[in-house]
Write a protein that holds these residues in place. Structure first.
Motif, PDB file in Angstrom:
ATOM      1  N   SER A 167      -5.673  -7.073  -2.136  1.00  0.00           N
ATOM      2  CA  SER A 167      -6.621  -6.577  -1.140  1.00  0.00           C
ATOM      3  C   SER A 167      -6.320  -7.097   0.254  1.00  0.00           C
ATOM      4  CB  SER A 167      -8.057  -6.920  -1.537  1.00  0.00           C
ATOM      5  OG  SER A 167      -8.212  -8.319  -1.660  1.00  0.00           O
ATOM      6  N   GLU A 168      -5.898  -8.362   0.370  1.00  0.00           N
ATOM      7  CA  GLU A 168      -5.568  -8.899   1.690  1.00  0.00           C
ATOM      8  C   GLU A 168      -4.314  -8.232   2.248  1.00  0.00           C
ATOM      9  OE1 GLU A 168      -3.288 -11.030  -1.278  1.00  0.00           O
ATOM     10  OE2 GLU A 168      -5.427 -10.731  -1.146  1.00  0.00           O
ATOM     11  N   VAL A 169      -3.361  -7.908   1.390  1.00  0.00           N
ATOM     12  CA  VAL A 169      -2.147  -7.224   1.836  1.00  0.00           C
ATOM     13  C   VAL A 169      -2.487  -5.796   2.240  1.00  0.00           C
ATOM     14  CG1 VAL A 169       0.171  -6.460   1.177  1.00  0.00           C
ATOM     15  CG2 VAL A 169      -0.688  -8.663   0.370  1.00  0.00           C
ATOM     16  N   VAL A 170      -3.325  -5.132   1.462  1.00  0.00           N
ATOM     17  CA  VAL A 170      -3.741  -3.765   1.800  1.00  0.00           C
ATOM     18  C   VAL A 170      -4.379  -3.758   3.184  1.00  0.00           C
ATOM     19  CG1 VAL A 170      -5.343  -1.896   1.230  1.00  0.00           C
ATOM     20  CG2 VAL A 170      -4.015  -3.002  -0.574  1.00  0.00           C
ATOM     21  N   ARG A 171      -5.282  -4.682   3.422  1.00  0.00           N
ATOM     22  CA  ARG A 171      -5.960  -4.762   4.715  1.00  0.00           C
ATOM     23  C   ARG A 171      -4.950  -5.004   5.841  1.00  0.00           C
ATOM     24  NH1 ARG A 171      -9.664  -7.755   3.221  1.00  0.00           N
ATOM     25  NH2 ARG A 171      -8.709  -9.770   3.603  1.00  0.00           N
ATOM     26  N   VAL A 227       7.585  -7.606  -5.068  1.00  0.00           N
ATOM     27  CA  VAL A 227       6.496  -8.425  -5.593  1.00  0.00           C
ATOM     28  C   VAL A 227       5.153  -7.887  -5.097  1.00  0.00           C
ATOM     29  CG1 VAL A 227       5.476 -10.736  -5.485  1.00  0.00           C
ATOM     30  CG2 VAL A 227       7.913 -10.488  -5.859  1.00  0.00           C
ATOM     31  N   THR A 228       5.099  -7.447  -3.853  1.00  0.00           N
ATOM     32  CA  THR A 228       3.841  -7.023  -3.248  1.00  0.00           C
ATOM     33  C   THR A 228       3.349  -5.695  -3.801  1.00  0.00           C
ATOM     34  OG1 THR A 228       4.442  -8.202  -1.228  1.00  0.00           O
ATOM     35  CG2 THR A 228       2.690  -6.573  -1.050  1.00  0.00           C
ATOM     36  N   VAL A 229       4.237  -4.723  -3.966  1.00  0.00           N
ATOM     37  CA  VAL A 229       3.820  -3.393  -4.435  1.00  0.00           C
ATOM     38  C   VAL A 229       3.131  -3.464  -5.800  1.00  0.00           C
ATOM     39  CG1 VAL A 229       4.677  -1.132  -5.180  1.00  0.00           C
ATOM     40  CG2 VAL A 229       5.392  -2.075  -2.977  1.00  0.00           C
ATOM     41  N   PRO A 230       3.722  -4.137  -6.811  1.00  0.00           N
ATOM     42  CA  PRO A 230       2.995  -4.193  -8.086  1.00  0.00           C
ATOM     43  C   PRO A 230       1.683  -4.957  -7.986  1.00  0.00           C
ATOM     44  CG  PRO A 230       5.129  -5.308  -8.276  1.00  0.00           C
ATOM     45  CD  PRO A 230       5.054  -4.696  -6.930  1.00  0.00           C
ATOM     46  N   ARG A 231       1.615  -5.955  -7.126  1.00  0.00           N
ATOM     47  CA  ARG A 231       0.355  -6.704  -6.986  1.00  0.00           C
ATOM     48  C   ARG A 231      -0.722  -5.820  -6.374  1.00  0.00           C
ATOM     49  NH1 ARG A 231       3.004 -12.558  -5.842  1.00  0.00           N
ATOM     50  NH2 ARG A 231       3.650 -12.774  -7.995  1.00  0.00           N
ATOM     51  N   ILE A 232      -0.337  -4.990  -5.428  1.00  0.00           N
ATOM     52  CA  ILE A 232      -1.309  -4.055  -4.850  1.00  0.00           C
ATOM     53  C   ILE A 232      -1.747  -3.056  -5.918  1.00  0.00           C
ATOM     54  CG2 ILE A 232      -1.626  -2.162  -3.208  1.00  0.00           C
ATOM     55  CD1 ILE A 232       0.206  -3.712  -1.274  1.00  0.00           C
ATOM     56  N   THR A 250      -1.931  10.161   2.837  1.00  0.00           N
ATOM     57  CA  THR A 250      -1.172   9.096   3.496  1.00  0.00           C
ATOM     58  C   THR A 250      -0.121   8.535   2.548  1.00  0.00           C
ATOM     59  OG1 THR A 250      -3.092   8.520   4.841  1.00  0.00           O
ATOM     60  CG2 THR A 250      -1.353   6.863   4.677  1.00  0.00           C
ATOM     61  N   ALA A 251      -0.497   8.339   1.289  1.00  0.00           N
ATOM     62  CA  ALA A 251       0.450   7.821   0.296  1.00  0.00           C
ATOM     63  C   ALA A 251       1.613   8.785   0.102  1.00  0.00           C
ATOM     64  CB  ALA A 251      -0.256   7.563  -1.034  1.00  0.00           C
ATOM     65  N   GLU A 252       1.322  10.078   0.011  1.00  0.00           N
ATOM     66  CA  GLU A 252       2.388  11.072  -0.159  1.00  0.00           C
ATOM     67  C   GLU A 252       3.341  11.077   1.026  1.00  0.00           C
ATOM     68  OE1 GLU A 252       0.190  14.667  -0.948  1.00  0.00           O
ATOM     69  OE2 GLU A 252       0.423  14.420  -3.115  1.00  0.00           O
ATOM     70  N   SER A 253       2.795  10.988   2.218  1.00  0.00           N
ATOM     71  CA  SER A 253       3.617  10.964   3.427  1.00  0.00           C
ATOM     72  C   SER A 253       4.507   9.725   3.455  1.00  0.00           C
ATOM     73  CB  SER A 253       2.713  11.011   4.663  1.00  0.00           C
ATOM     74  OG  SER A 253       3.452  10.853   5.829  1.00  0.00           O
ATOM     75  N   ALA A 254       3.927   8.575   3.149  1.00  0.00           N
ATOM     76  CA  ALA A 254       4.702   7.329   3.139  1.00  0.00           C
ATOM     77  C   ALA A 254       5.758   7.344   2.035  1.00  0.00           C
ATOM     78  CB  ALA A 254       3.767   6.131   2.969  1.00  0.00           C
ATOM     79  N   LEU A 255       5.420   7.908   0.883  1.00  0.00           N
ATOM     80  CA  LEU A 255       6.399   8.012  -0.203  1.00  0.00           C
ATOM     81  C   LEU A 255       7.553   8.933   0.174  1.00  0.00           C
ATOM     82  CD1 LEU A 255       4.329   8.160  -3.504  1.00  0.00           C
ATOM     83  CD2 LEU A 255       6.144   6.558  -2.929  1.00  0.00           C
ATOM     84  N   LEU A 282       5.142  -0.306   1.445  1.00  0.00           N
ATOM     85  CA  LEU A 282       3.875  -1.036   1.493  1.00  0.00           C
ATOM     86  C   LEU A 282       2.738  -0.120   1.942  1.00  0.00           C
ATOM     87  CD1 LEU A 282       4.906  -4.494   2.976  1.00  0.00           C
ATOM     88  CD2 LEU A 282       4.446  -3.901   0.602  1.00  0.00           C
ATOM     89  N   LEU A 283       3.020   0.745   2.886  1.00  0.00           N
ATOM     90  CA  LEU A 283       1.994   1.680   3.343  1.00  0.00           C
ATOM     91  C   LEU A 283       1.570   2.606   2.204  1.00  0.00           C
ATOM     92  CD1 LEU A 283       0.235   2.877   5.546  1.00  0.00           C
ATOM     93  CD2 LEU A 283       2.169   4.295   6.235  1.00  0.00           C
ATOM     94  N   ALA A 284       2.524   3.096   1.430  1.00  0.00           N
ATOM     95  CA  ALA A 284       2.196   3.970   0.294  1.00  0.00           C
ATOM     96  C   ALA A 284       1.329   3.227  -0.719  1.00  0.00           C
ATOM     97  CB  ALA A 284       3.469   4.487  -0.366  1.00  0.00           C
TER      98      ALA A 284
END
Length: 186
Positions: A32-36, A21-26, A64-69, A51-53
């Motif tokens: 924005s609050e979850v990203v923070r 649920v969180t990934v598509p919302r981001i 950072t996204a590539e590393s987390a993925l 979530l980090l990605a």
């Protein structure tokens, strides 16, 4: 022992649903609050590479996204039976990364994979993330535009924008409103 295994399985499934649920919302722009929280919480970012990605992509931190993925892909590849929700989140993030790179062909393959994975989610989980369909349409239309398929992109965006006027005043959550608005804007 069996009760502990059942309990840990339920906790794992609950966390997977939360991520799904969180990934598509981001990605829709409503997290924005979850990203923070993910960026500021070292523990959360370290233990939740999906979530980090998503948070890194939201901030356009591609490295950072590539590393987390990569870490999420490795972890899910090593899991005996990864949760469908986690696989869906990973596919969504790969689709978003393809857009970041301007790789329409890979993005369309990922979008197809996302749609296949959505079918495997229970209806109750799909109902918790109504922004998924317009979010996918937004990405697919962008890929079609990159390929020069303007008519296909237009039809996809019209479907994604769909009930935008109704959703602004109705029951749609913020993420669905943003995904539909993005389709309308594109």
């Amino acid at each position: 022992m069996a009760a502990e295994v059942g309990s840990s399985t339920q906790i794992s499934a609950a966390r997977a649903v939360l991520r799904s649920v969180t990934v598509p919302r981001i990605l829709a722009g409503a997290g924005s609050e979850v990203v923070r929280e993910v960026i500021e919480s070292k523990e959360l970012g370290e233990c939740q590479p999906l979530l980090l990605a998503a948070a890194a992509l939201a901030k356009s931190w591609v490295d950072t996204a590539e590393s987390a993925l990569a870490r999420a892909t490795l972890e899910l590849g090593q899991a005996r039976e990864p949760e469908a929700a986690d696989l869906l989140s990973l596919a969504l993030l790969n689709m978003a990364m393809s857009r970041q790179r301007g790789d329409a062909a890979t993005g369309l393959v990922q979008a197809s994979h996302v749609k296949d994975l959505m079918i495997k989610l229970p209806i109750s989980e799909r109902a918790q993330a109504p922004e998924l369909s317009p979010l996918i349409d937004y990405y697919v239309a962008g890929f079609e535009l990159l390929r020069g398929n303007v008519d296909t992109a237009r039809r996809t965006l019209e479907r994604g924008a769909g009930r935008f006027q109704q959703s602004r005043h109705g029951e749609a959550n913020h993420a669905e409103q943003l995904a539909r608005a993005n389709c309308t804007g594109l």
